[in-house]
Scaffold this motif. Structure first.
Motif, mmCIF file in Angstrom:
data_model
loop_
_atom_site.group_PDB
_atom_site.id
_atom_site.type_symbol
_atom_site.label_atom_id
_atom_site.label_comp_id
_atom_site.label_asym_id
_atom_site.label_seq_id
_atom_site.Cartn_x
_atom_site.Cartn_y
_atom_site.Cartn_z
ATOM 1 N N MET A 1 0.853 -1.185 0.000
ATOM 2 C CA MET A 1 0.000 0.000 0.000
ATOM 3 C C MET A 1 0.891 1.237 0.000
ATOM 4 S SD MET A 1 -3.384 1.199 0.602
ATOM 5 C CE MET A 1 -4.006 -0.430 0.747
ATOM 6 N N PRO B 1 -2.328 5.290 10.577
ATOM 7 C CA PRO B 1 -3.105 4.167 10.045
ATOM 8 C C PRO B 1 -4.152 3.720 11.066
ATOM 9 C CG PRO B 1 -0.764 3.781 9.760
ATOM 10 C CD PRO B 1 -0.902 4.981 10.646
ATOM 11 N N SER C 1 -7.189 1.323 9.971
ATOM 12 C CA SER C 1 -7.630 -0.026 9.618
ATOM 13 C C SER C 1 -7.600 -0.162 8.102
ATOM 14 C CB SER C 1 -9.041 -0.307 10.150
ATOM 15 O OG SER C 1 -9.968 0.585 9.568
ATOM 16 N N GLN C 2 -7.914 -1.357 7.640
ATOM 17 C CA GLN C 2 -7.947 -1.590 6.205
ATOM 18 C C GLN C 2 -9.246 -2.313 5.879
ATOM 19 O OE1 GLN C 2 -4.348 -3.227 4.657
ATOM 20 N NE2 GLN C 2 -5.132 -3.418 2.590
ATOM 21 N N ASN C 3 -9.821 -1.989 4.716
ATOM 22 C CA ASN C 3 -10.999 -2.710 4.252
ATOM 23 C C ASN C 3 -10.799 -3.077 2.784
ATOM 24 O OD1 ASN C 3 -11.724 -0.439 2.646
ATOM 25 N ND2 ASN C 3 -13.050 0.385 4.247
ATOM 26 N N GLY D 1 -9.520 -0.008 0.645
ATOM 27 C CA GLY D 1 -8.213 0.595 0.869
ATOM 28 C C GLY D 1 -7.891 0.712 2.344
ATOM 29 N N GLU D 2 -6.976 1.620 2.657
ATOM 30 C CA GLU D 2 -6.509 1.820 4.030
ATOM 31 C C GLU D 2 -7.105 3.100 4.600
ATOM 32 O OE1 GLU D 2 -2.887 1.189 6.942
ATOM 33 O OE2 GLU D 2 -2.776 0.525 4.877
ATOM 34 N N TYR E 1 -7.142 6.046 7.450
ATOM 35 C CA TYR E 1 -6.233 6.797 8.311
ATOM 36 C C TYR E 1 -7.055 7.761 9.148
ATOM 37 C CZ TYR E 1 -2.291 5.344 5.371
ATOM 38 O OH TYR E 1 -1.342 4.613 4.701
ATOM 39 N N ILE F 1 -9.358 7.994 3.569
ATOM 40 C CA ILE F 1 -9.115 6.686 2.978
ATOM 41 C C ILE F 1 -8.175 6.830 1.789
ATOM 42 C CG2 ILE F 1 -11.160 6.759 1.459
ATOM 43 C CD1 ILE F 1 -11.360 3.660 1.982
ATOM 44 N N LEU G 1 -7.077 1.409 -2.780
ATOM 45 C CA LEU G 1 -6.070 0.465 -3.254
ATOM 46 C C LEU G 1 -5.376 0.997 -4.506
ATOM 47 C CD1 LEU G 1 -8.088 -2.839 -2.825
ATOM 48 C CD2 LEU G 1 -6.306 -1.955 -1.326
#
Length: 113
Positions: free
Chosen positions: A1, A61, A63-65, A68-69, A71, A92, A95
């Protein structure tokens, strides 16, 4: 990422913060906080206040789904009313992108910076 290299904060997202009503259990009356407490009279002013305080180096950071990631960044915003509040912003990075896109901003219940 990839790490984010810039922010994107469309005015439509700031208008969302300035909306009066939400369904029960979905965030409450955002406009009450931004207008009545902080004194902002336009979504443009809210957007400018957030972008003035946020920077890439304070993104954390979260979490991620599947998109994407996520923040978060904690900032201190002073409203037109003169009141300052600690605000939690969420961004966000989709990706395969490097743009931190605004998701939301809410008052942080933990207090000062």
């Amino acid at each position: 990422m990839a790490s984010p290299t810039r922010f994107e904060f469309p005015i439509a997202k700031a208008q969302y913060l300035f909306n009066r009503a939400s369904e029960p259990g979905q965030g409450g009356d955002k406009r009450k906080f931004w207008r009545d407490v902080m004194g902002f009279e336009s979504s443009e002013a809210i957007r400018e206040a957030i972008l003035t305080e946020v920077s890439l180096d304070i993104l954390q950071p979260q979490s991620q789904n599947e998109q994407g990631e996520l923040y978060r960044a904690y900032i201190e915003v002073t409203g037109i009313s003169g009141i300052s509040r600690r605000i939690r912003t969420v961004w966000i990075v989709l990706l395969d992108e490097d743009v931190a896109r605004f998701v939301t901003a809410v008052p942080d219940r933990l207090g000062g910076l």
